[in-house]
Design an enzyme around this catalytic site. Structure first.
Site, PDB file in Angstrom:
ATOM      1  N   LYS A 150      32.624  69.860  39.300  1.00 43.51           N
ATOM      2  CA  LYS A 150      32.066  68.692  40.005  1.00 43.51           C
ATOM      3  C   LYS A 150      32.804  68.565  41.329  1.00 43.51           C
ATOM      4  O   LYS A 150      34.033  68.501  41.362  1.00 43.51           O
ATOM      5  CB  LYS A 150      32.256  67.444  39.142  1.00 43.51           C
ATOM      6  CG  LYS A 150      32.140  66.114  39.878  1.00 43.51           C
ATOM      7  CD  LYS A 150      32.058  64.963  38.892  1.00 43.51           C
ATOM      8  CE  LYS A 150      32.936  63.800  39.285  1.00 43.51           C
ATOM      9  NZ  LYS A 150      32.856  62.688  38.314  1.00 43.51           N
ATOM     10  N   LEU A 151      32.047  68.544  42.427  1.00 41.48           N
ATOM     11  CA  LEU A 151      32.642  68.412  43.748  1.00 41.48           C
ATOM     12  C   LEU A 151      32.487  66.982  44.236  1.00 41.48           C
ATOM     13  O   LEU A 151      31.382  66.429  44.232  1.00 41.48           O
ATOM     14  CB  LEU A 151      31.946  69.343  44.752  1.00 41.48           C
ATOM     15  CG  LEU A 151      31.959  70.842  44.434  1.00 41.48           C
ATOM     16  CD1 LEU A 151      31.207  71.611  45.530  1.00 41.48           C
ATOM     17  CD2 LEU A 151      33.394  71.359  44.311  1.00 41.48           C
ATOM     18  N   LYS A 152      33.588  66.396  44.666  1.00 41.86           N
ATOM     19  CA  LYS A 152      33.509  65.082  45.313  1.00 41.86           C
ATOM     20  C   LYS A 152      32.950  65.293  46.720  1.00 41.86           C
ATOM     21  O   LYS A 152      33.369  66.238  47.423  1.00 41.86           O
ATOM     22  CB  LYS A 152      34.911  64.467  45.393  1.00 41.86           C
ATOM     23  CG  LYS A 152      35.470  64.064  44.036  1.00 41.86           C
ATOM     24  CD  LYS A 152      34.732  62.872  43.461  1.00 41.86           C
ATOM     25  CE  LYS A 152      35.452  62.302  42.247  1.00 41.86           C
ATOM     26  NZ  LYS A 152      34.746  61.135  41.689  1.00 41.86           N
ATOM     27  N   ASP A 201      27.067  56.371  37.776  1.00 40.06           N
ATOM     28  CA  ASP A 201      28.411  56.116  37.237  1.00 40.06           C
ATOM     29  C   ASP A 201      28.685  54.621  37.456  1.00 40.06           C
ATOM     30  O   ASP A 201      28.396  53.782  36.582  1.00 40.06           O
ATOM     31  CB  ASP A 201      29.419  57.027  37.970  1.00 40.06           C
ATOM     32  CG  ASP A 201      30.892  56.752  37.647  1.00 40.06           C
ATOM     33  OD1 ASP A 201      31.184  55.781  36.942  1.00 40.06           O
ATOM     34  OD2 ASP A 201      31.771  57.503  38.117  1.00 40.06           O
ATOM     35  N   GLY A 258      35.714  60.362  33.504  1.00 35.64           N
ATOM     36  CA  GLY A 258      37.140  60.143  33.303  1.00 35.64           C
ATOM     37  C   GLY A 258      37.727  59.234  34.363  1.00 35.64           C
ATOM     38  O   GLY A 258      37.100  58.970  35.392  1.00 35.64           O
ATOM     39  N   ASP A 260      29.582  64.344  43.266  1.00 37.78           N
ATOM     40  CA  ASP A 260      29.821  62.912  43.040  1.00 37.78           C
ATOM     41  C   ASP A 260      30.216  62.270  44.366  1.00 37.78           C
ATOM     42  O   ASP A 260      31.229  62.636  44.963  1.00 37.78           O
ATOM     43  CB  ASP A 260      30.954  62.736  42.011  1.00 37.78           C
ATOM     44  CG  ASP A 260      31.200  61.271  41.650  1.00 37.78           C
ATOM     45  OD1 ASP A 260      30.470  60.389  42.150  1.00 37.78           O
ATOM     46  OD2 ASP A 260      32.116  61.013  40.847  1.00 37.78           O
ATOM     47  N   GLU A 299      25.785  62.419  41.468  1.00 40.60           N
ATOM     48  CA  GLU A 299      26.333  61.227  40.818  1.00 40.60           C
ATOM     49  C   GLU A 299      26.578  60.128  41.855  1.00 40.60           C
ATOM     50  O   GLU A 299      27.259  60.357  42.862  1.00 40.60           O
ATOM     51  CB  GLU A 299      27.651  61.644  40.132  1.00 40.60           C
ATOM     52  CG  GLU A 299      28.388  60.536  39.391  1.00 40.60           C
ATOM     53  CD  GLU A 299      29.676  61.051  38.721  1.00 40.60           C
ATOM     54  OE1 GLU A 299      29.872  62.292  38.650  1.00 40.60           O
ATOM     55  OE2 GLU A 299      30.489  60.223  38.290  1.00 40.60           O
ATOM     56  N   ASN A 355      30.602  58.801  44.806  1.00 43.36           N
ATOM     57  CA  ASN A 355      31.268  57.497  44.643  1.00 43.36           C
ATOM     58  C   ASN A 355      30.760  56.469  45.647  1.00 43.36           C
ATOM     59  O   ASN A 355      31.538  55.824  46.352  1.00 43.36           O
ATOM     60  CB  ASN A 355      32.794  57.639  44.742  1.00 43.36           C
ATOM     61  CG  ASN A 355      33.389  58.313  43.521  1.00 43.36           C
ATOM     62  OD1 ASN A 355      33.857  59.446  43.607  1.00 43.36           O
ATOM     63  ND2 ASN A 355      33.349  57.649  42.380  1.00 43.36           N
ATOM     64  N   SER A 371      36.749  67.758  37.839  1.00 44.01           N
ATOM     65  CA  SER A 371      36.344  67.029  39.038  1.00 44.01           C
ATOM     66  C   SER A 371      37.264  67.479  40.182  1.00 44.01           C
ATOM     67  O   SER A 371      38.480  67.314  40.103  1.00 44.01           O
ATOM     68  CB  SER A 371      36.497  65.533  38.761  1.00 44.01           C
ATOM     69  OG  SER A 371      36.249  64.773  39.917  1.00 44.01           O
ATOM     70  N   LYS A 374      31.637  56.148  31.002  1.00 40.92           N
ATOM     71  CA  LYS A 374      33.089  55.955  30.996  1.00 40.92           C
ATOM     72  C   LYS A 374      33.357  54.729  30.147  1.00 40.92           C
ATOM     73  O   LYS A 374      32.958  53.621  30.522  1.00 40.92           O
ATOM     74  CB  LYS A 374      33.612  55.686  32.410  1.00 40.92           C
ATOM     75  CG  LYS A 374      33.720  56.899  33.276  1.00 40.92           C
ATOM     76  CD  LYS A 374      34.317  56.548  34.614  1.00 40.92           C
ATOM     77  CE  LYS A 374      34.128  57.699  35.576  1.00 40.92           C
ATOM     78  NZ  LYS A 374      34.455  57.310  36.954  1.00 40.92           N
TER      79      LYS A 374
HETATM   80  O1  OSB Z   1      33.833  58.816  39.974  1.00 41.61           O
HETATM   81  O2  OSB Z   1      34.129  59.982  38.260  1.00 41.61           O
HETATM   82  C1  OSB Z   1      34.583  59.309  39.179  1.00 41.61           C
HETATM   83  C2  OSB Z   1      38.388  59.439  39.053  1.00 41.61           C
HETATM   84  C3  OSB Z   1      38.697  58.136  39.378  1.00 41.61           C
HETATM   85  C4  OSB Z   1      37.699  57.263  39.673  1.00 41.61           C
HETATM   86  C5  OSB Z   1      36.365  57.692  39.635  1.00 41.61           C
HETATM   87  C6  OSB Z   1      36.047  58.989  39.291  1.00 41.61           C
HETATM   88  C7  OSB Z   1      37.086  59.887  39.023  1.00 41.61           C
HETATM   89  C8  OSB Z   1      36.872  61.302  38.744  1.00 41.61           C
HETATM   90  C9  OSB Z   1      37.929  62.017  37.954  1.00 41.61           C
HETATM   91  O3  OSB Z   1      35.932  61.932  39.168  1.00 41.61           O
HETATM   92  C10 OSB Z   1      37.509  62.208  36.569  1.00 41.61           C
HETATM   93  C11 OSB Z   1      38.635  62.681  35.674  1.00 41.61           C
HETATM   94  O4  OSB Z   1      39.374  61.830  35.124  1.00 41.61           O
HETATM   95  O5  OSB Z   1      38.772  63.884  35.491  1.00 41.61           O
HETATM   96 MG    MG Z   2      31.878  59.219  39.425  1.00 43.60          MG
END
Ligand code: OSB
Ligand code: MG
Length: 374
Positions: free
Chosen positions: A168-170, A245, A297, A195, A220, A197, A142, A269
Protein backbone atom coordinates in the site's frame (compact mmCIF):
# COMPACT_ATOMS: atom_id res chain seq x y z
CA UNK A 1 -16.69 -8.51 36.76
CA UNK A 2 -15.51 -5.96 39.28
CA UNK A 3 -12.95 -3.42 38.17
CA UNK A 4 -10.23 -3.14 40.85
CA UNK A 5 -7.58 -0.90 39.33
CA UNK A 6 -7.00 0.88 36.03
CA UNK A 7 -3.66 2.29 34.90
CA UNK A 8 -2.87 4.18 31.73
CA UNK A 9 0.71 3.97 30.52
CA UNK A 10 2.02 6.36 27.88
CA UNK A 11 4.76 4.70 25.85
CA UNK A 12 7.25 6.29 23.49
CA UNK A 13 8.51 3.82 20.90
CA UNK A 14 10.98 5.02 18.26
CA UNK A 15 10.07 3.99 14.70
CA UNK A 16 12.67 2.14 12.63
CA UNK A 17 12.19 4.76 9.87
CA UNK A 18 10.08 7.93 9.81
CA UNK A 19 6.51 7.27 8.62
CA UNK A 20 5.15 10.03 6.39
CA UNK A 21 1.52 10.28 5.37
CA UNK A 22 -0.46 13.15 3.89
CA UNK A 23 -1.23 14.31 7.46
CA UNK A 24 2.13 14.02 9.27
CA UNK A 25 5.62 12.58 9.64
CA UNK A 26 5.99 10.36 12.69
CA UNK A 27 9.39 9.38 14.05
CA UNK A 28 8.06 7.76 17.21
CA UNK A 29 4.79 6.20 18.26
CA UNK A 30 3.35 7.69 21.46
CA UNK A 31 0.88 5.02 22.40
CA UNK A 32 -1.45 4.65 25.31
CA UNK A 33 -1.71 1.23 26.96
CA UNK A 34 -4.40 0.31 29.49
CA UNK A 35 -3.74 -2.17 32.28
CA UNK A 36 -7.03 -3.12 33.93
CA UNK A 37 -7.22 -5.34 37.00
CA UNK A 38 -10.52 -7.05 37.66
CA UNK A 39 -12.08 -9.76 39.75
CA UNK A 40 -14.21 -12.24 37.81
CA UNK A 41 -15.86 -15.14 39.65
CA UNK A 42 -13.17 -15.07 42.29
CA UNK A 43 -10.32 -14.90 39.73
CA UNK A 44 -8.03 -11.87 39.73
CA UNK A 45 -7.20 -11.11 36.10
CA UNK A 46 -5.46 -8.35 34.18
CA UNK A 47 -6.79 -7.06 30.88
CA UNK A 48 -4.54 -5.23 28.42
CA UNK A 49 -5.45 -2.90 25.56
CA UNK A 50 -3.78 -0.24 23.49
CA UNK A 51 -5.36 2.86 22.03
CA UNK A 52 -5.32 3.68 18.32
CA UNK A 53 -5.19 7.42 18.92
CA UNK A 54 -2.11 9.28 17.74
CA UNK A 55 -0.50 12.03 19.83
CA UNK A 56 -2.03 14.72 17.60
CA UNK A 57 -5.60 14.91 16.26
CA UNK A 58 -4.52 14.65 12.61
CA UNK A 59 -5.93 11.27 11.55
CA UNK A 60 -9.11 11.58 13.58
CA UNK A 61 -10.26 14.07 16.21
CA UNK A 62 -8.88 11.94 19.04
CA UNK A 63 -5.36 12.26 20.50
CA UNK A 64 -3.48 10.70 23.39
CA UNK A 65 -3.93 13.38 26.06
CA UNK A 66 -7.60 13.79 25.15
CA UNK A 67 -8.13 10.04 25.48
CA UNK A 68 -6.60 10.03 28.97
CA UNK A 69 -8.89 12.88 29.97
CA UNK A 70 -12.13 11.40 28.63
CA UNK A 71 -11.41 7.94 30.04
CA UNK A 72 -10.60 9.36 33.49
CA UNK A 73 -13.43 11.89 33.70
CA UNK A 74 -16.26 10.26 31.78
CA UNK A 75 -15.85 6.70 30.54
CA UNK A 76 -14.38 4.83 33.48
CA UNK A 77 -16.74 6.43 36.07
CA UNK A 78 -19.74 5.38 33.97
CA UNK A 79 -18.45 1.84 33.69
CA UNK A 80 -17.71 1.58 37.40
CA UNK A 81 -21.18 2.93 38.24
CA UNK A 82 -22.83 0.43 35.88
CA UNK A 83 -20.78 -2.40 37.39
CA UNK A 84 -22.01 -1.48 40.85
CA UNK A 85 -25.66 -2.06 39.92
CA UNK A 86 -25.55 -4.89 37.39
CA UNK A 87 -23.33 -7.40 35.67
CA UNK A 88 -20.44 -5.95 33.71
CA UNK A 89 -19.29 -7.82 30.61
CA UNK A 90 -17.43 -6.72 27.50
CA UNK A 91 -20.64 -7.08 25.53
CA UNK A 92 -22.38 -4.42 27.68
CA UNK A 93 -19.55 -1.85 27.73
CA UNK A 94 -20.70 0.06 24.63
CA UNK A 95 -24.23 0.43 26.04
CA UNK A 96 -22.89 1.81 29.31
CA UNK A 97 -20.84 4.37 27.38
CA UNK A 98 -23.51 5.21 24.80
CA UNK A 99 -24.46 8.61 26.25
CA UNK A 100 -20.93 9.90 25.68
CA UNK A 101 -20.82 11.19 22.10
CA UNK A 102 -17.86 10.14 19.93
CA UNK A 103 -14.48 9.30 21.53
CA UNK A 104 -14.54 5.93 19.85
CA UNK A 105 -10.84 5.15 20.23
CA UNK A 106 -11.06 5.80 23.97
CA UNK A 107 -14.16 3.59 24.21
CA UNK A 108 -12.48 0.90 22.12
CA UNK A 109 -9.51 0.75 24.50
CA UNK A 110 -11.76 0.34 27.53
CA UNK A 111 -13.96 -2.29 25.91
CA UNK A 112 -10.90 -4.19 24.70
CA UNK A 113 -9.29 -4.25 28.15
CA UNK A 114 -12.54 -5.58 29.65
CA UNK A 115 -12.82 -8.18 26.89
CA UNK A 116 -9.22 -9.26 27.38
CA UNK A 117 -9.78 -9.73 31.12
CA UNK A 118 -13.02 -11.59 30.49
CA UNK A 119 -11.44 -13.98 27.97
CA UNK A 120 -8.45 -14.64 30.24
CA UNK A 121 -10.78 -15.52 33.11
CA UNK A 122 -12.65 -17.89 30.80
CA UNK A 123 -9.44 -19.39 29.35
CA UNK A 124 -10.72 -18.51 25.86
CA UNK A 125 -8.65 -17.13 22.99
CA UNK A 126 -10.00 -14.18 20.99
CA UNK A 127 -9.73 -16.38 17.91
CA UNK A 128 -12.10 -18.96 19.44
CA UNK A 129 -14.37 -16.23 20.83
CA UNK A 130 -14.79 -14.95 17.25
CA UNK A 131 -15.12 -18.44 15.80
CA UNK A 132 -12.10 -17.99 13.55
CA UNK A 133 -10.83 -21.20 12.00
CA UNK A 134 -7.80 -19.93 10.04
CA UNK A 135 -4.50 -20.00 11.88
CA UNK A 136 -2.71 -17.26 9.94
CA UNK A 137 -3.43 -14.19 7.84
CA UNK A 138 -1.53 -12.82 4.82
CA UNK A 139 0.55 -9.77 5.61
CA UNK A 140 0.57 -6.44 3.76
CA UNK A 141 2.61 -3.32 4.37
CA UNK A 142 1.81 0.38 4.31
CA UNK A 143 4.65 2.33 2.69
CA UNK A 144 5.03 5.97 3.71
CA UNK A 145 5.72 8.90 1.39
CA UNK A 146 9.45 8.89 0.49
CA UNK A 147 11.95 11.59 -0.47
CA UNK A 148 12.40 10.30 -4.01
CA UNK A 149 11.18 7.65 -6.42
CA UNK A 150 14.48 5.68 -6.34
CA UNK A 151 14.21 5.53 -2.54
CA UNK A 152 10.59 4.38 -2.83
CA UNK A 153 11.59 1.62 -5.25
CA UNK A 154 14.32 0.43 -2.85
CA UNK A 155 11.88 0.43 0.07
CA UNK A 156 9.21 -1.50 -1.83
CA UNK A 157 11.76 -4.04 -3.12
CA UNK A 158 13.03 -4.65 0.42
CA UNK A 159 9.49 -5.30 1.72
CA UNK A 160 8.78 -7.69 -1.15
CA UNK A 161 12.03 -9.53 -0.36
CA UNK A 162 10.82 -9.93 3.22
CA UNK A 163 7.71 -11.64 1.88
CA UNK A 164 5.00 -8.99 2.18
CA UNK A 165 2.11 -9.99 -0.04
CA UNK A 166 0.59 -6.62 -0.80
CA UNK A 167 1.94 -3.09 -1.00
CA UNK A 168 0.00 0.00 0.00
CA UNK A 169 1.49 3.32 -1.08
CA UNK A 170 0.65 6.50 0.79
CA UNK A 171 -0.14 9.28 -1.67
CA UNK A 172 -0.82 13.02 -1.55
CA UNK A 173 -0.99 15.81 -4.13
CA UNK A 174 2.46 15.93 -5.76
CA UNK A 175 3.24 12.31 -4.77
CA UNK A 176 0.74 10.19 -6.62
CA UNK A 177 0.78 9.34 -10.36
CA UNK A 178 4.55 9.11 -10.87
CA UNK A 179 5.45 7.07 -7.76
CA UNK A 180 2.57 4.68 -8.43
CA UNK A 181 3.62 4.35 -12.08
CA UNK A 182 7.23 3.62 -11.03
CA UNK A 183 6.23 0.89 -8.56
CA UNK A 184 3.81 -0.67 -11.02
CA UNK A 185 6.46 -0.71 -13.78
CA UNK A 186 9.00 -2.32 -11.44
CA UNK A 187 6.49 -4.91 -10.18
CA UNK A 188 3.87 -5.57 -12.86
CA UNK A 189 1.93 -8.19 -10.92
CA UNK A 190 2.30 -7.23 -7.25
CA UNK A 191 -1.01 -6.55 -5.45
CA UNK A 192 -0.91 -2.76 -5.10
CA UNK A 193 -3.20 -0.14 -3.55
CA UNK A 194 -2.98 3.51 -2.48
CA UNK A 195 -4.09 5.53 0.55
CA UNK A 196 -4.54 9.34 0.43
CA UNK A 197 -5.74 9.91 4.02
CA UNK A 198 -8.28 12.49 2.88
CA UNK A 199 -5.76 14.68 1.01
CA UNK A 200 -7.90 15.44 -2.08
CA UNK A 201 -11.21 17.02 -3.00
CA UNK A 202 -13.72 16.12 -5.67
CA UNK A 203 -12.15 18.84 -7.86
CA UNK A 204 -9.23 16.38 -8.26
CA UNK A 205 -11.48 13.67 -9.78
CA UNK A 206 -9.94 13.77 -13.27
CA UNK A 207 -6.43 13.69 -11.83
CA UNK A 208 -7.23 10.74 -9.52
CA UNK A 209 -8.82 8.85 -12.42
CA UNK A 210 -5.34 8.69 -13.97
CA UNK A 211 -4.57 6.09 -11.27
CA UNK A 212 -6.98 3.76 -13.07
CA UNK A 213 -4.14 2.90 -15.47
CA UNK A 214 -2.17 1.03 -12.79
CA UNK A 215 -4.41 -1.93 -11.96
CA UNK A 216 -4.79 -0.99 -8.29
CA UNK A 217 -6.78 -3.15 -5.87
CA UNK A 218 -8.37 0.01 -4.46
CA UNK A 219 -7.95 3.66 -3.58
CA UNK A 220 -8.38 4.36 0.14
CA UNK A 221 -10.02 7.51 1.50
CA UNK A 222 -9.09 10.07 -1.16
CA UNK A 223 -11.56 12.66 0.22
CA UNK A 224 -12.52 14.02 3.64
CA UNK A 225 -13.98 12.07 6.54
CA UNK A 226 -17.38 13.74 6.10
CA UNK A 227 -17.42 13.47 2.31
CA UNK A 228 -19.61 10.39 1.92
CA UNK A 229 -21.59 11.81 -1.00
CA UNK A 230 -18.45 13.05 -2.74
CA UNK A 231 -16.84 9.61 -2.43
CA UNK A 232 -19.91 8.08 -4.09
CA UNK A 233 -19.57 10.65 -6.88
CA UNK A 234 -15.82 10.02 -7.27
CA UNK A 235 -16.43 6.26 -7.33
CA UNK A 236 -18.56 6.78 -10.46
CA UNK A 237 -15.74 8.69 -12.13
CA UNK A 238 -13.02 6.06 -11.51
CA UNK A 239 -12.73 2.36 -12.29
CA UNK A 240 -10.40 1.71 -9.30
CA UNK A 241 -12.56 0.39 -6.42
CA UNK A 242 -13.30 3.00 -3.73
CA UNK A 243 -12.31 2.02 -0.18
CA UNK A 244 -13.15 4.04 2.92
CA UNK A 245 -11.11 4.28 6.12
CA UNK A 246 -11.63 7.56 8.08
CA UNK A 247 -15.30 7.92 7.00
CA UNK A 248 -16.39 4.56 8.41
CA UNK A 249 -16.67 5.35 12.10
CA UNK A 250 -19.46 2.87 12.92
CA UNK A 251 -21.61 0.06 11.56
CA UNK A 252 -24.20 2.70 10.62
CA UNK A 253 -21.62 4.61 8.57
CA UNK A 254 -20.54 1.35 6.94
CA UNK A 255 -24.12 0.55 5.94
CA UNK A 256 -24.53 4.08 4.54
CA UNK A 257 -21.26 3.84 2.61
CA UNK A 258 -22.32 0.56 1.03
CA UNK A 259 -25.87 1.71 0.29
CA UNK A 260 -24.83 5.02 -1.30
CA UNK A 261 -21.99 3.56 -3.38
CA UNK A 262 -19.36 5.53 -1.46
CA UNK A 263 -17.44 2.32 -0.68
CA UNK A 264 -16.89 -0.85 -2.69
CA UNK A 265 -14.37 -1.99 -0.07
CA UNK A 266 -14.01 -1.16 3.65
CA UNK A 267 -10.88 -0.83 5.76
CA UNK A 268 -11.88 -1.99 9.25
CA UNK A 269 -9.86 -0.55 12.12
CA UNK A 270 -11.26 -1.66 15.47
CA UNK A 271 -10.06 1.47 17.27
CA UNK A 272 -11.65 3.86 14.77
CA UNK A 273 -15.08 2.22 15.06
CA UNK A 274 -15.21 1.91 18.86
CA UNK A 275 -13.87 -1.58 19.36
CA UNK A 276 -13.64 -5.16 18.15
CA UNK A 277 -17.35 -5.89 18.65
CA UNK A 278 -18.41 -3.03 16.36
CA UNK A 279 -15.64 -4.11 13.96
CA UNK A 280 -17.22 -7.56 13.80
CA UNK A 281 -20.64 -6.01 13.10
CA UNK A 282 -19.15 -4.08 10.18
CA UNK A 283 -17.58 -7.28 8.89
CA UNK A 284 -20.97 -9.00 9.08
CA UNK A 285 -22.83 -6.18 7.30
CA UNK A 286 -20.22 -5.94 4.54
CA UNK A 287 -20.16 -9.70 4.05
CA UNK A 288 -23.94 -9.82 3.73
CA UNK A 289 -23.66 -7.22 0.95
CA UNK A 290 -20.75 -8.93 -0.80
CA UNK A 291 -18.43 -6.06 0.10
CA UNK A 292 -14.82 -7.07 0.81
CA UNK A 293 -13.12 -5.84 3.98
CA UNK A 294 -9.54 -5.80 5.21
CA UNK A 295 -7.95 -4.96 8.53
CA UNK A 296 -6.20 -1.60 8.81
CA UNK A 297 -3.63 -0.63 11.41
CA UNK A 298 -2.55 2.22 13.70
CA UNK A 299 1.12 1.22 14.12
CA UNK A 300 0.07 -1.24 16.81
CA UNK A 301 2.42 -2.77 19.32
CA UNK A 302 2.08 -6.50 19.78
CA UNK A 303 -0.93 -5.92 22.06
CA UNK A 304 -3.14 -4.57 19.29
CA UNK A 305 -1.46 -6.54 16.51
CA UNK A 306 -2.45 -9.83 18.18
CA UNK A 307 -6.13 -8.87 18.31
CA UNK A 308 -6.09 -7.48 14.76
CA UNK A 309 -4.65 -10.75 13.45
CA UNK A 310 -7.49 -12.73 15.06
CA UNK A 311 -10.16 -10.34 13.73
CA UNK A 312 -8.67 -10.57 10.23
CA UNK A 313 -9.19 -14.33 10.39
CA UNK A 314 -12.96 -13.84 9.92
CA UNK A 315 -14.15 -15.04 6.50
CA UNK A 316 -15.13 -11.64 5.08
CA UNK A 317 -11.55 -10.37 5.34
CA UNK A 318 -10.80 -11.40 1.79
CA UNK A 319 -8.21 -8.69 1.10
CA UNK A 320 -4.74 -8.59 2.66
CA UNK A 321 -4.58 -6.18 5.59
CA UNK A 322 -2.02 -3.79 7.07
CA UNK A 323 -0.97 -6.40 9.61
CA UNK A 324 2.76 -6.41 9.14
CA UNK A 325 5.50 -7.82 11.35
CA UNK A 326 6.47 -5.89 14.50
CA UNK A 327 9.77 -5.08 12.77
CA UNK A 328 7.98 -2.96 10.15
CA UNK A 329 7.71 -0.21 12.78
CA UNK A 330 9.72 -1.24 15.84
CA UNK A 331 13.23 -2.47 16.51
CA UNK A 332 11.89 -3.89 19.75
CA UNK A 333 8.21 -4.56 20.39
CA UNK A 334 6.85 -4.55 23.95
CA UNK A 335 5.45 -8.07 23.49
CA UNK A 336 6.99 -11.09 21.83
CA UNK A 337 7.45 -9.75 18.31
CA UNK A 338 5.19 -10.76 15.44
CA UNK A 339 7.27 -12.10 12.59
CA UNK A 340 6.55 -12.93 8.96
CA UNK A 341 6.26 -16.64 8.28
CA UNK A 342 6.03 -17.24 4.56
CA UNK A 343 4.39 -13.82 4.12
CA UNK A 344 1.86 -14.47 6.90
CA UNK A 345 1.25 -13.47 10.52
CA UNK A 346 0.19 -16.28 12.84
CA UNK A 347 -3.05 -15.79 14.78
CA UNK A 348 -2.34 -16.27 18.49
CA UNK A 349 -4.38 -18.92 20.26
CA UNK A 350 -3.51 -18.23 23.90
CA UNK A 351 -6.35 -17.07 26.20
CA UNK A 352 -7.38 -13.42 25.92
CA UNK A 353 -6.55 -10.92 23.22
CA UNK A 354 -3.30 -12.77 23.59
CA UNK A 355 -0.20 -10.65 23.74
CA UNK A 356 0.95 -9.50 27.15
CA UNK A 357 3.71 -6.90 27.33
CA UNK A 358 7.06 -7.95 28.69
CA UNK A 359 7.34 -6.08 32.04
CA UNK A 360 10.91 -4.89 31.45
CA UNK A 361 10.22 -3.71 27.89
CA UNK A 362 7.02 -2.01 28.99
CA UNK A 363 8.81 -0.18 31.75
CA UNK A 364 11.66 0.87 29.47
CA UNK A 365 9.20 2.35 26.95
CA UNK A 366 6.94 4.08 29.50
CA UNK A 367 7.21 7.87 29.79
CA UNK A 368 4.19 8.37 32.09
CA UNK A 369 1.72 6.28 34.05
CA UNK A 370 -1.46 7.30 35.82
CA UNK A 371 -3.63 5.36 38.21
CA UNK A 372 -7.22 6.36 37.48
CA UNK A 373 -9.57 7.02 40.39
CA UNK A 374 -12.34 4.43 40.57
O1 OSB B 1 -4.63 5.46 7.03
O2 OSB B 1 -4.28 3.41 7.29
C1 OSB B 1 -4.05 4.58 7.60
C2 OSB B 1 -1.24 4.65 10.17
C3 OSB B 1 -1.69 5.65 11.00
C4 OSB B 1 -2.84 6.31 10.71
C5 OSB B 1 -3.57 5.95 9.56
C6 OSB B 1 -3.14 4.94 8.73
C7 OSB B 1 -1.93 4.30 9.03
C8 OSB B 1 -1.33 3.28 8.17
C9 OSB B 1 -0.40 2.30 8.81
O3 OSB B 1 -1.50 3.23 6.98
C10 OSB B 1 -1.05 1.01 9.02
C11 OSB B 1 -0.24 0.08 9.90
O4 OSB B 1 -0.39 0.13 11.14
O5 OSB B 1 0.52 -0.72 9.36
MG1 MG C 1 -6.00 4.65 5.70
Amino acid sequence: MRIRRVQLHTLALPLVTPFTTSFSTQTERRVLVMELKAAIDGHEVTGWAECGALSEPVYSSEYTEGVIDVVARHLLPRLVAAGAVGPLTAETVSEHLEKVVGHRMAKAMLETAVLDAQLRAAGLSFKDYLGVTRDRVPSGVSVGIQDSIPRLLDTVAAYLDEGYQRIKLKIQPGWDIEPVRAVREAHPRVPLQVDANAAYTLVDAAHLARLDAFDLLLIEQPLGEDDMRQHAELAKRMSTPMCLDESVVSATAAADAIQTGAAQVINIKPSRVGGYLEARRIHDIARAHGVAVWCGGMLETGIGRAANAALAGLPGFTLTGDISASGRFYKEDITEPFVLVDGHIMIPDAPGLAAVPDPARLEAATVASVDLPL
